[in-house]
Design an enzyme around this catalytic site. Structure first.
Site, PDB file in Angstrom:
ATOM      1  N   LYS A  35      24.819  72.124  11.642  1.00  0.00           N
ATOM      2  CA  LYS A  35      25.223  72.310  10.256  1.00  0.00           C
ATOM      3  C   LYS A  35      25.783  73.718  10.060  1.00  0.00           C
ATOM      4  O   LYS A  35      25.328  74.662  10.712  1.00  0.00           O
ATOM      5  CB  LYS A  35      24.023  72.148   9.316  1.00  0.00           C
ATOM      6  CG  LYS A  35      23.437  70.767   9.181  1.00  0.00           C
ATOM      7  CD  LYS A  35      22.235  70.816   8.246  1.00  0.00           C
ATOM      8  CE  LYS A  35      21.550  69.478   8.088  1.00  0.00           C
ATOM      9  NZ  LYS A  35      22.345  68.525   7.321  1.00  0.00           N
ATOM     10  N   ARG A  52      17.338  58.606   9.923  1.00  0.00           N
ATOM     11  CA  ARG A  52      17.240  57.148  10.065  1.00  0.00           C
ATOM     12  C   ARG A  52      16.727  56.763  11.448  1.00  0.00           C
ATOM     13  O   ARG A  52      16.146  55.693  11.616  1.00  0.00           O
ATOM     14  CB  ARG A  52      18.599  56.510   9.785  1.00  0.00           C
ATOM     15  CG  ARG A  52      19.700  56.842  10.743  1.00  0.00           C
ATOM     16  CD  ARG A  52      21.089  56.625  10.164  1.00  0.00           C
ATOM     17  NE  ARG A  52      21.384  57.614   9.131  1.00  0.00           N
ATOM     18  CZ  ARG A  52      22.496  57.626   8.415  1.00  0.00           C
ATOM     19  NH1 ARG A  52      23.420  56.701   8.598  1.00  0.00           N
ATOM     20  NH2 ARG A  52      22.702  58.560   7.504  1.00  0.00           N
TER      21      ARG A  52
END
Length: 455
Positions: A233, A309
Protein backbone atom coordinates in the site's frame (compact mmCIF):
# COMPACT_ATOMS: atom_id res chain seq x y z
CA UNK A 1 -13.51 3.42 32.68
CA UNK A 2 -16.55 1.16 32.19
CA UNK A 3 -19.77 2.87 31.13
CA UNK A 4 -22.17 3.33 34.01
CA UNK A 5 -25.18 5.30 35.18
CA UNK A 6 -25.24 7.33 38.37
CA UNK A 7 -27.21 5.98 41.34
CA UNK A 8 -30.59 7.60 41.90
CA UNK A 9 -30.26 10.75 43.95
CA UNK A 10 -32.56 13.49 45.22
CA UNK A 11 -29.81 15.93 44.31
CA UNK A 12 -29.84 15.01 40.59
CA UNK A 13 -30.56 18.06 38.46
CA UNK A 14 -33.37 17.86 35.91
CA UNK A 15 -32.87 17.89 32.11
CA UNK A 16 -35.88 18.69 29.94
CA UNK A 17 -35.47 17.42 26.35
CA UNK A 18 -37.35 19.82 24.06
CA UNK A 19 -38.33 19.42 20.41
CA UNK A 20 -38.09 22.54 18.28
CA UNK A 21 -41.41 24.39 18.39
CA UNK A 22 -42.68 22.66 21.53
CA UNK A 23 -43.78 24.58 24.60
CA UNK A 24 -41.11 24.93 27.27
CA UNK A 25 -41.67 23.20 30.61
CA UNK A 26 -43.32 24.98 33.47
CA UNK A 27 -40.82 26.71 35.64
CA UNK A 28 -38.37 27.54 32.84
CA UNK A 29 -39.46 31.17 33.05
CA UNK A 30 -38.36 33.79 30.56
CA UNK A 31 -34.67 32.95 30.70
CA UNK A 32 -34.60 30.53 27.73
CA UNK A 33 -36.25 33.09 25.42
CA UNK A 34 -33.99 35.87 26.68
CA UNK A 35 -30.90 33.74 26.08
CA UNK A 36 -32.00 32.81 22.54
CA UNK A 37 -32.69 29.12 23.18
CA UNK A 38 -34.22 27.63 19.99
CA UNK A 39 -34.08 23.87 20.76
CA UNK A 40 -31.56 23.25 18.00
CA UNK A 41 -30.01 19.75 18.07
CA UNK A 42 -27.68 19.52 21.04
CA UNK A 43 -28.37 23.07 22.24
CA UNK A 44 -28.14 23.50 26.01
CA UNK A 45 -29.79 26.16 28.11
CA UNK A 46 -28.72 26.11 31.76
CA UNK A 47 -31.52 27.29 34.06
CA UNK A 48 -30.80 29.41 37.12
CA UNK A 49 -32.71 28.98 40.36
CA UNK A 50 -34.11 31.75 42.50
CA UNK A 51 -30.86 31.86 44.47
CA UNK A 52 -28.75 31.99 41.32
CA UNK A 53 -27.59 28.37 41.67
CA UNK A 54 -27.93 25.92 38.79
CA UNK A 55 -31.47 24.52 38.83
CA UNK A 56 -31.58 22.38 35.67
CA UNK A 57 -31.17 22.50 31.92
CA UNK A 58 -33.09 22.44 28.68
CA UNK A 59 -31.73 20.20 25.94
CA UNK A 60 -32.63 20.85 22.31
CA UNK A 61 -33.68 17.91 20.16
CA UNK A 62 -34.21 19.83 16.91
CA UNK A 63 -36.99 18.82 14.54
CA UNK A 64 -38.46 15.31 14.98
CA UNK A 65 -38.24 14.57 11.25
CA UNK A 66 -34.48 15.24 11.27
CA UNK A 67 -33.51 13.67 14.58
CA UNK A 68 -30.10 12.08 14.61
CA UNK A 69 -28.64 9.13 16.43
CA UNK A 70 -27.72 9.16 20.14
CA UNK A 71 -29.13 12.63 20.66
CA UNK A 72 -28.51 12.82 24.39
CA UNK A 73 -24.81 12.16 23.80
CA UNK A 74 -24.66 15.82 22.77
CA UNK A 75 -25.46 16.78 26.33
CA UNK A 76 -22.90 14.40 27.79
CA UNK A 77 -20.17 15.48 25.43
CA UNK A 78 -20.70 19.24 25.28
CA UNK A 79 -22.10 21.88 27.57
CA UNK A 80 -23.50 20.18 30.67
CA UNK A 81 -21.39 20.83 33.75
CA UNK A 82 -20.24 18.07 36.05
CA UNK A 83 -22.75 16.66 38.45
CA UNK A 84 -25.63 14.22 38.60
CA UNK A 85 -28.53 14.68 36.16
CA UNK A 86 -31.89 13.05 35.51
CA UNK A 87 -34.43 13.24 32.71
CA UNK A 88 -37.29 15.35 33.99
CA UNK A 89 -39.65 14.46 31.12
CA UNK A 90 -39.96 12.10 28.18
CA UNK A 91 -41.44 14.03 25.24
CA UNK A 92 -43.40 12.29 22.51
CA UNK A 93 -41.18 10.49 20.04
CA UNK A 94 -38.20 10.46 22.41
CA UNK A 95 -36.80 6.99 23.08
CA UNK A 96 -35.46 6.67 26.65
CA UNK A 97 -33.40 3.57 25.81
CA UNK A 98 -31.74 5.29 22.87
CA UNK A 99 -31.16 8.39 24.97
CA UNK A 100 -29.63 6.43 27.84
CA UNK A 101 -27.35 4.47 25.51
CA UNK A 102 -26.32 7.65 23.73
CA UNK A 103 -25.34 9.18 27.04
CA UNK A 104 -23.17 6.18 27.96
CA UNK A 105 -21.55 6.04 24.52
CA UNK A 106 -20.72 9.70 24.97
CA UNK A 107 -18.64 8.73 28.04
CA UNK A 108 -16.09 6.95 25.86
CA UNK A 109 -12.52 8.26 25.84
CA UNK A 110 -9.43 6.41 24.63
CA UNK A 111 -6.81 7.33 27.20
CA UNK A 112 -4.29 4.50 27.05
CA UNK A 113 -1.51 6.77 25.84
CA UNK A 114 -2.62 10.21 26.99
CA UNK A 115 -4.10 11.38 30.26
CA UNK A 116 -6.97 10.08 32.29
CA UNK A 117 -10.71 10.20 31.57
CA UNK A 118 -12.37 13.28 32.99
CA UNK A 119 -15.19 12.94 35.46
CA UNK A 120 -17.96 14.52 33.42
CA UNK A 121 -21.68 14.80 34.04
CA UNK A 122 -23.46 11.63 35.15
CA UNK A 123 -27.00 10.48 34.37
CA UNK A 124 -29.48 8.57 36.49
CA UNK A 125 -30.97 5.85 34.30
CA UNK A 126 -34.37 7.08 33.02
CA UNK A 127 -37.45 5.47 34.48
CA UNK A 128 -38.36 2.24 32.66
CA UNK A 129 -34.90 1.75 31.19
CA UNK A 130 -33.13 -1.54 31.90
CA UNK A 131 -29.93 0.06 33.14
CA UNK A 132 -27.96 -3.19 33.36
CA UNK A 133 -28.80 -4.08 29.74
CA UNK A 134 -27.85 -0.63 28.42
CA UNK A 135 -24.60 -0.71 30.37
CA UNK A 136 -23.83 -4.17 28.93
CA UNK A 137 -24.39 -2.95 25.37
CA UNK A 138 -22.21 0.09 25.96
CA UNK A 139 -19.48 -2.08 27.52
CA UNK A 140 -19.37 -4.27 24.40
CA UNK A 141 -19.03 -1.16 22.25
CA UNK A 142 -16.27 0.20 24.52
CA UNK A 143 -14.36 -3.08 24.12
CA UNK A 144 -14.63 -2.84 20.33
CA UNK A 145 -13.46 0.78 20.30
CA UNK A 146 -10.52 0.09 22.62
CA UNK A 147 -9.31 -2.80 20.47
CA UNK A 148 -9.54 -0.85 17.21
CA UNK A 149 -7.96 2.30 18.62
CA UNK A 150 -4.91 0.49 19.97
CA UNK A 151 -1.97 0.67 17.52
CA UNK A 152 -0.77 -2.55 15.92
CA UNK A 153 2.45 -2.56 17.97
CA UNK A 154 0.25 -3.22 21.01
CA UNK A 155 -2.63 -5.03 19.26
CA UNK A 156 -1.13 -7.82 17.18
CA UNK A 157 -2.43 -11.37 16.86
CA UNK A 158 -1.12 -12.24 20.32
CA UNK A 159 -2.91 -9.31 21.96
CA UNK A 160 -6.14 -10.17 20.12
CA UNK A 161 -5.75 -13.63 21.61
CA UNK A 162 -5.23 -12.10 25.07
CA UNK A 163 -8.40 -10.02 24.69
CA UNK A 164 -10.31 -13.13 23.63
CA UNK A 165 -8.97 -15.06 26.63
CA UNK A 166 -9.98 -12.26 28.99
CA UNK A 167 -13.49 -12.22 27.55
CA UNK A 168 -13.74 -16.01 27.66
CA UNK A 169 -12.80 -15.96 31.34
CA UNK A 170 -15.37 -13.28 32.09
CA UNK A 171 -18.33 -14.92 30.35
CA UNK A 172 -17.41 -18.59 30.88
CA UNK A 173 -16.65 -19.40 27.24
CA UNK A 174 -14.35 -22.14 26.07
CA UNK A 175 -11.33 -21.06 24.02
CA UNK A 176 -9.03 -22.82 21.57
CA UNK A 177 -6.13 -21.24 19.69
CA UNK A 178 -4.23 -22.76 16.76
CA UNK A 179 -0.96 -20.94 16.11
CA UNK A 180 1.80 -20.85 13.49
CA UNK A 181 2.70 -24.10 11.69
CA UNK A 182 -0.11 -25.89 13.55
CA UNK A 183 -2.48 -24.06 11.19
CA UNK A 184 -1.16 -26.27 8.39
CA UNK A 185 -1.59 -29.38 10.52
CA UNK A 186 -5.23 -28.39 11.12
CA UNK A 187 -5.83 -27.65 7.43
CA UNK A 188 -6.07 -23.87 7.67
CA UNK A 189 -3.56 -23.08 4.92
CA UNK A 190 -4.75 -19.66 3.76
CA UNK A 191 -4.64 -18.19 7.29
CA UNK A 192 -1.07 -19.44 7.51
CA UNK A 193 -0.13 -18.15 4.04
CA UNK A 194 -1.34 -14.61 4.73
CA UNK A 195 0.26 -14.35 8.17
CA UNK A 196 3.48 -16.31 7.84
CA UNK A 197 5.64 -13.29 6.85
CA UNK A 198 4.93 -11.40 10.08
CA UNK A 199 7.10 -11.37 13.18
CA UNK A 200 4.10 -12.55 15.25
CA UNK A 201 2.69 -15.92 14.25
CA UNK A 202 -0.76 -16.10 12.65
CA UNK A 203 -3.47 -17.92 14.56
CA UNK A 204 -7.10 -18.97 14.62
CA UNK A 205 -8.88 -18.02 17.83
CA UNK A 206 -12.09 -19.88 18.64
CA UNK A 207 -14.50 -19.14 21.48
CA UNK A 208 -17.53 -21.32 22.21
CA UNK A 209 -20.40 -20.51 24.55
CA UNK A 210 -23.49 -22.61 25.27
CA UNK A 211 -24.30 -26.29 24.78
CA UNK A 212 -27.90 -26.30 23.52
CA UNK A 213 -30.03 -24.47 21.03
CA UNK A 214 -29.47 -23.06 17.54
CA UNK A 215 -25.83 -22.78 16.46
CA UNK A 216 -24.67 -19.28 15.51
CA UNK A 217 -21.21 -18.94 13.99
CA UNK A 218 -19.64 -15.46 14.03
CA UNK A 219 -16.44 -14.90 12.06
CA UNK A 220 -14.47 -11.66 12.53
CA UNK A 221 -11.61 -10.55 10.31
CA UNK A 222 -8.55 -10.06 12.51
CA UNK A 223 -5.91 -8.52 10.23
CA UNK A 224 -4.07 -6.57 12.91
CA UNK A 225 -2.13 -4.52 10.39
CA UNK A 226 -2.28 -4.59 6.61
CA UNK A 227 0.74 -3.38 4.66
CA UNK A 228 -0.84 -4.80 1.52
CA UNK A 229 1.86 -7.47 1.44
CA UNK A 230 4.01 -7.54 -1.69
CA UNK A 231 1.32 -5.41 -3.37
CA UNK A 232 2.45 -2.75 -0.91
CA UNK A 233 0.00 0.00 0.00
CA UNK A 234 1.07 3.65 -0.35
CA UNK A 235 1.95 5.22 2.98
CA UNK A 236 -1.25 7.25 3.17
CA UNK A 237 -3.32 4.10 2.67
CA UNK A 238 -1.54 2.41 5.58
CA UNK A 239 -2.36 5.17 8.05
CA UNK A 240 -5.54 3.54 9.36
CA UNK A 241 -4.60 -0.09 8.89
CA UNK A 242 -4.53 -0.71 12.63
CA UNK A 243 -8.33 -0.82 12.18
CA UNK A 244 -8.22 -3.76 9.76
CA UNK A 245 -9.04 -6.02 12.69
CA UNK A 246 -12.30 -4.11 13.19
CA UNK A 247 -14.33 -7.19 12.30
CA UNK A 248 -12.68 -9.18 15.07
CA UNK A 249 -13.09 -6.29 17.51
CA UNK A 250 -16.77 -5.95 16.65
CA UNK A 251 -17.29 -9.71 16.97
CA UNK A 252 -15.73 -9.72 20.46
CA UNK A 253 -17.86 -6.73 21.46
CA UNK A 254 -20.96 -8.51 20.12
CA UNK A 255 -20.16 -11.65 22.11
CA UNK A 256 -19.79 -9.54 25.26
CA UNK A 257 -23.19 -7.94 24.59
CA UNK A 258 -24.84 -11.31 23.99
CA UNK A 259 -23.41 -12.77 27.18
CA UNK A 260 -23.94 -9.80 29.49
CA UNK A 261 -27.51 -9.10 28.37
CA UNK A 262 -28.53 -12.75 28.66
CA UNK A 263 -29.26 -12.98 24.92
CA UNK A 264 -26.77 -15.85 24.65
CA UNK A 265 -29.00 -18.14 26.73
CA UNK A 266 -30.52 -20.91 24.67
CA UNK A 267 -27.93 -20.53 21.91
CA UNK A 268 -24.71 -22.21 20.91
CA UNK A 269 -22.32 -19.41 19.96
CA UNK A 270 -19.10 -20.06 18.10
CA UNK A 271 -16.78 -17.12 17.46
CA UNK A 272 -13.84 -17.56 15.07
CA UNK A 273 -11.12 -14.95 14.55
CA UNK A 274 -8.32 -15.52 12.03
CA UNK A 275 -5.72 -13.18 13.54
CA UNK A 276 -2.80 -12.26 11.29
CA UNK A 277 -0.59 -9.41 10.20
CA UNK A 278 -0.17 -8.99 6.44
CA UNK A 279 3.53 -8.18 6.25
CA UNK A 280 6.45 -8.26 3.82
CA UNK A 281 9.42 -10.61 4.13
CA UNK A 282 11.19 -13.27 2.12
CA UNK A 283 8.48 -15.82 2.77
CA UNK A 284 5.49 -13.57 2.05
CA UNK A 285 2.85 -14.99 -0.27
CA UNK A 286 3.07 -13.57 -3.78
CA UNK A 287 0.87 -12.21 -6.54
CA UNK A 288 0.21 -15.10 -8.90
CA UNK A 289 0.42 -17.77 -6.21
CA UNK A 290 -2.37 -20.33 -6.14
CA UNK A 291 -3.48 -21.28 -2.63
CA UNK A 292 -5.54 -24.31 -1.71
CA UNK A 293 -8.16 -23.51 0.90
CA UNK A 294 -9.49 -25.66 3.71
CA UNK A 295 -12.58 -26.28 1.59
CA UNK A 296 -10.41 -27.61 -1.24
CA UNK A 297 -11.15 -24.70 -3.58
CA UNK A 298 -8.05 -23.19 -5.15
CA UNK A 299 -7.56 -19.43 -5.11
CA UNK A 300 -5.37 -17.43 -7.48
CA UNK A 301 -3.81 -14.49 -5.66
CA UNK A 302 -4.01 -11.56 -8.02
CA UNK A 303 -3.45 -9.02 -5.24
CA UNK A 304 -1.90 -9.70 -1.85
CA UNK A 305 -3.80 -6.67 -0.54
CA UNK A 306 -7.06 -8.63 -0.85
CA UNK A 307 -6.01 -10.84 2.04
CA UNK A 308 -8.99 -10.48 4.35
CA UNK A 309 -11.24 -12.72 2.30
CA UNK A 310 -8.52 -15.39 2.28
CA UNK A 311 -8.26 -15.69 6.06
CA UNK A 312 -12.02 -15.43 6.46
CA UNK A 313 -12.53 -18.21 3.91
CA UNK A 314 -10.65 -20.83 5.92
CA UNK A 315 -12.38 -19.83 9.17
CA UNK A 316 -15.79 -19.87 7.48
CA UNK A 317 -15.15 -23.27 5.89
CA UNK A 318 -14.29 -24.64 9.34
CA UNK A 319 -17.45 -23.14 10.85
CA UNK A 320 -19.63 -24.40 7.98
CA UNK A 321 -18.58 -28.00 8.65
CA UNK A 322 -20.79 -27.95 11.77
CA UNK A 323 -23.74 -26.72 9.68
CA UNK A 324 -24.65 -23.67 11.81
CA UNK A 325 -28.19 -22.38 11.69
CA UNK A 326 -26.80 -18.90 11.08
CA UNK A 327 -23.36 -17.71 10.00
CA UNK A 328 -22.32 -14.06 10.26
CA UNK A 329 -19.07 -12.60 8.95
CA UNK A 330 -17.86 -9.17 10.07
CA UNK A 331 -15.00 -7.58 8.17
CA UNK A 332 -13.41 -4.29 7.23
CA UNK A 333 -13.21 -5.76 3.77
CA UNK A 334 -13.45 -3.33 0.84
CA UNK A 335 -12.97 0.31 -0.03
CA UNK A 336 -15.74 -0.18 -2.57
CA UNK A 337 -18.28 -0.34 0.27
CA UNK A 338 -17.13 3.07 1.50
CA UNK A 339 -17.35 4.57 -1.98
CA UNK A 340 -20.91 3.28 -2.31
CA UNK A 341 -22.29 4.12 1.13
CA UNK A 342 -19.71 6.19 3.01
CA UNK A 343 -18.33 5.49 6.48
CA UNK A 344 -21.63 5.47 8.42
CA UNK A 345 -23.64 2.81 6.58
CA UNK A 346 -22.10 -0.65 6.16
CA UNK A 347 -23.60 -2.84 3.46
CA UNK A 348 -24.76 -6.31 4.37
CA UNK A 349 -25.49 -9.31 2.17
CA UNK A 350 -28.01 -12.08 2.79
CA UNK A 351 -29.92 -14.42 0.47
CA UNK A 352 -32.76 -15.03 2.93
CA UNK A 353 -35.35 -12.24 2.76
CA UNK A 354 -36.84 -12.88 6.20
CA UNK A 355 -33.43 -12.79 7.87
CA UNK A 356 -32.43 -9.69 5.92
CA UNK A 357 -35.68 -7.90 6.74
CA UNK A 358 -35.25 -8.64 10.44
CA UNK A 359 -31.74 -7.22 10.41
CA UNK A 360 -32.76 -4.12 8.43
CA UNK A 361 -35.62 -3.32 10.80
CA UNK A 362 -33.48 -3.82 13.89
CA UNK A 363 -30.69 -1.67 12.47
CA UNK A 364 -33.05 1.27 12.05
CA UNK A 365 -34.75 0.69 15.39
CA UNK A 366 -31.54 0.79 17.43
CA UNK A 367 -29.73 3.46 15.41
CA UNK A 368 -27.06 1.10 14.11
CA UNK A 369 -27.64 1.59 10.37
CA UNK A 370 -27.05 -1.10 7.75
CA UNK A 371 -28.05 -1.28 4.09
CA UNK A 372 -28.81 -4.49 2.21
CA UNK A 373 -26.83 -5.14 -0.97
CA UNK A 374 -27.30 -8.05 -3.39
CA UNK A 375 -25.41 -11.27 -3.84
CA UNK A 376 -25.56 -10.55 -7.58
CA UNK A 377 -25.10 -13.96 -9.20
CA UNK A 378 -24.35 -12.61 -12.72
CA UNK A 379 -21.05 -11.29 -11.28
CA UNK A 380 -19.92 -14.80 -10.29
CA UNK A 381 -17.71 -15.18 -13.43
CA UNK A 382 -15.62 -12.24 -12.21
CA UNK A 383 -14.32 -14.30 -9.28
CA UNK A 384 -13.44 -17.32 -11.46
CA UNK A 385 -9.97 -16.99 -13.06
CA UNK A 386 -8.52 -19.25 -15.72
CA UNK A 387 -6.09 -21.33 -13.68
CA UNK A 388 -7.88 -21.75 -10.31
CA UNK A 389 -11.35 -22.06 -8.86
CA UNK A 390 -11.45 -18.52 -7.50
CA UNK A 391 -9.80 -15.13 -7.94
CA UNK A 392 -9.16 -13.08 -4.79
CA UNK A 393 -9.05 -9.72 -6.64
CA UNK A 394 -11.01 -9.51 -9.89
CA UNK A 395 -9.75 -6.96 -12.37
CA UNK A 396 -11.84 -4.02 -13.49
CA UNK A 397 -12.50 -2.39 -10.14
CA UNK A 398 -16.30 -2.48 -10.36
CA UNK A 399 -18.68 -3.92 -7.73
CA UNK A 400 -15.77 -4.70 -5.41
CA UNK A 401 -17.89 -5.17 -2.30
CA UNK A 402 -20.30 -7.49 -4.14
CA UNK A 403 -17.57 -9.67 -5.67
CA UNK A 404 -15.89 -9.96 -2.25
CA UNK A 405 -19.20 -11.07 -0.75
CA UNK A 406 -19.69 -13.60 -3.56
CA UNK A 407 -16.20 -14.96 -2.86
CA UNK A 408 -17.02 -15.44 0.83
CA UNK A 409 -20.39 -17.03 0.09
CA UNK A 410 -18.59 -19.95 -1.57
CA UNK A 411 -17.19 -20.83 1.86
CA UNK A 412 -20.47 -20.49 3.76
CA UNK A 413 -22.06 -23.51 2.04
CA UNK A 414 -23.52 -25.73 4.74
CA UNK A 415 -24.78 -22.88 6.91
CA UNK A 416 -28.54 -22.55 7.15
CA UNK A 417 -28.39 -18.81 6.50
CA UNK A 418 -25.45 -16.51 5.87
CA UNK A 419 -25.07 -12.78 6.52
CA UNK A 420 -21.96 -10.80 5.60
CA UNK A 421 -21.28 -7.26 6.87
CA UNK A 422 -18.65 -5.12 5.10
CA UNK A 423 -17.97 -2.60 7.87
CA UNK A 424 -15.64 0.39 8.10
CA UNK A 425 -14.97 0.30 11.85
CA UNK A 426 -13.89 3.94 12.03
CA UNK A 427 -15.54 7.26 12.80
CA UNK A 428 -13.72 9.84 10.63
CA UNK A 429 -14.96 12.84 12.64
CA UNK A 430 -16.61 13.36 16.03
CA UNK A 431 -20.35 12.79 16.23
CA UNK A 432 -22.80 12.34 19.13
CA UNK A 433 -21.77 9.25 21.06
CA UNK A 434 -19.07 8.46 18.49
CA UNK A 435 -15.77 10.30 18.97
CA UNK A 436 -13.26 10.19 16.14
CA UNK A 437 -11.62 6.76 16.05
CA UNK A 438 -12.60 3.13 16.23
CA UNK A 439 -16.30 2.30 16.30
CA UNK A 440 -18.43 -0.83 16.28
CA UNK A 441 -20.86 -1.27 13.41
CA UNK A 442 -23.61 -3.86 13.15
CA UNK A 443 -23.24 -5.44 16.60
CA UNK A 444 -26.23 -3.71 18.18
CA UNK A 445 -28.35 -4.43 15.12
CA UNK A 446 -27.45 -8.12 15.28
CA UNK A 447 -28.11 -8.24 19.01
CA UNK A 448 -31.59 -6.79 18.49
CA UNK A 449 -32.41 -8.89 15.42
CA UNK A 450 -31.01 -12.26 16.46
CA UNK A 451 -34.19 -13.82 17.92
CA UNK A 452 -36.13 -13.03 14.74
CA UNK A 453 -33.20 -14.03 12.50
CA UNK A 454 -33.30 -17.47 14.12
CA UNK A 455 -37.09 -17.83 14.15
Amino acid sequence: MPPHFAPASDDALPIWPVWKGDALPDGAGTWPEASGFAAKPGEICLLPGADGALAGALFGLGEPARAGRERLAFARATALPRGCWRLAAIPAGFDPDEAALGWLLGQYRFTRYKGQPEDGPRLVAPEGVDAARIEAIAAGEFLTRDLINTPAADMGPDQIENAARDLAGEIGARIRVITGPALLEHNLPMIHAVGRAAATAPRLIELSLGDDGPLVAIIGKGVCFDTGGLNLKPGASMALMKKDMGGAATALGLLMMLARTGAARGLRLRLLIPAVENSVSGNAFRPGDVLTSRKGLTVEVNNTDAEGRLVLADAMALAAEDRPDLMISLATLTGAARVALGPDIPPFYCDDDRTADALSRAAMAVGDPLWRMPFWTPYEPQIEPQIADLDNAPSGGMAGSITAALFLRRFAEGAGRYVHLDIYGWQPGPAPGRPKGGVGQGARAILAALPEMLA
